[in-house]
Design a protein around this motif. Structure first.
Motif, short mmCIF file in Angstrom:
data_model
loop_
_atom_site.label_atom_id
_atom_site.label_comp_id
_atom_site.label_asym_id
_atom_site.label_seq_id
_atom_site.Cartn_x
_atom_site.Cartn_y
_atom_site.Cartn_z
N LEU A 186 0.85 -1.20 0.00
CA LEU A 186 0.00 0.00 0.00
C LEU A 186 0.88 1.24 0.00
N ALA A 187 0.68 2.09 -0.97
CA ALA A 187 1.49 3.31 -1.06
C ALA A 187 1.18 4.27 0.09
N ASP A 188 -0.07 4.28 0.58
CA ASP A 188 -0.48 5.16 1.67
C ASP A 188 -0.81 4.36 2.92
N ALA A 189 0.07 3.41 3.25
CA ALA A 189 -0.18 2.51 4.38
C ALA A 189 -0.40 3.25 5.71
N PRO A 190 0.37 4.28 6.07
CA PRO A 190 0.13 4.95 7.36
C PRO A 190 -1.28 5.51 7.49
#
Length: 231
Positions: A186-190
């Motif tokens: 996931l590129a936007d995991a946070p």
């Protein structure tokens, strides 16, 4: 005819998933349940992390270097060495192209969905399978950074098991007996981890249960960071 149908499904997935009530969901959400987030793996991250494209490219670079060194040691001219290296390039491009294509197909046909009650994973290139993971069956959750992205790992309770091969590559590596689903690459995991933490916290409050804990990671492996707790 079957091959043509599969090709159409890959190029235009809507034909394959036209039976879905909504994208990535096998049925309409019941009353009171709402979708919080939906997305797919990042193609480049998936290729590098799940299919180890970096290692494959590194291996071919070493192979080309070895071919050049042995050619020079055998007394070949620069032109002969370049010709030998050029003869290897088509196979190298074919191998890396196949891995890249597989990663693209995996990312294109995978849909992760997070609602206020569950996580839904629709996976599979040729045969799509949807996994419904209610929050009540999620014992713990954690996320770990991977390069510029990350993975979210889910540990499930209960007696039900999901076969590792059914989930791969959307499963935590090397956990075969007790498979742990994973929202991978996931590129936007946070941001997704924070959103999932909020949903889990609210669901826990409704059930008046203990807070979620971080997924324990094996010694020697990167430790998963706990999902950020909702304020």
């Amino acid at each position: 005819m079957r091959a043509v149908t599969n090709l159409v499904n890959v190029l235009a997935p809507a034909h394959e998933h036209e039976f879905e009530a909504a994208r990535g969901l096998p049925e309409a959400l019941p009353e009171g349940e709402r979708q919080l987030w939906q997305g797919s793996p990042d193609v480049r991250l998936l290729a590098r992390q799940a299919l180890h494209l970096d290692l494959v490219i590194g291996y071919f670079v070493l192979l080309l270097g070895w071919r050049a060194v042995t050619g020079w040691a055998d007394g070949q001219s620069a032109g002969q060495i370049l010709m030998g290296l050029g003869g290897m390039l088509p196979l190298i491009l074919l191998a890396t192209g196949l891995l890249g294509s597989i990663a693209w197909l995996m990312a294109r046909t995978t849909v992760y969905t997070v609602t206020n009650r569950r996580v839904v994973m629709r996976v599979g290139i040729v045969l799509s399978i949807s996994f419904n993971l209610p929050f009540s069956q999620i014992l713990s959750a954690g996320w770990r950074p991977r390069g510029r992205g990350g993975d979210i790992v889910l540990s499930l309770g209960g007696s039900d098991r999901i076969a590792y091969l059914h989930l791969w590559p959307h499963a935590r590596p090397w956990h075969l007996r007790r498979t742990q689903p994973m929202l991978r690459a996931l590129a936007d995991a946070p941001a997704i981890a924070a959103l999932l933490a909020q949903a889990l916290s609210e669901a826990q409050a409704d059930r008046q249960t203990l807070p979620q804990r971080a997924v324990p990671m094996d010694a020697g492996r990167p430790a998963a960071r706990p999902l950020p707790q909702a304020a």
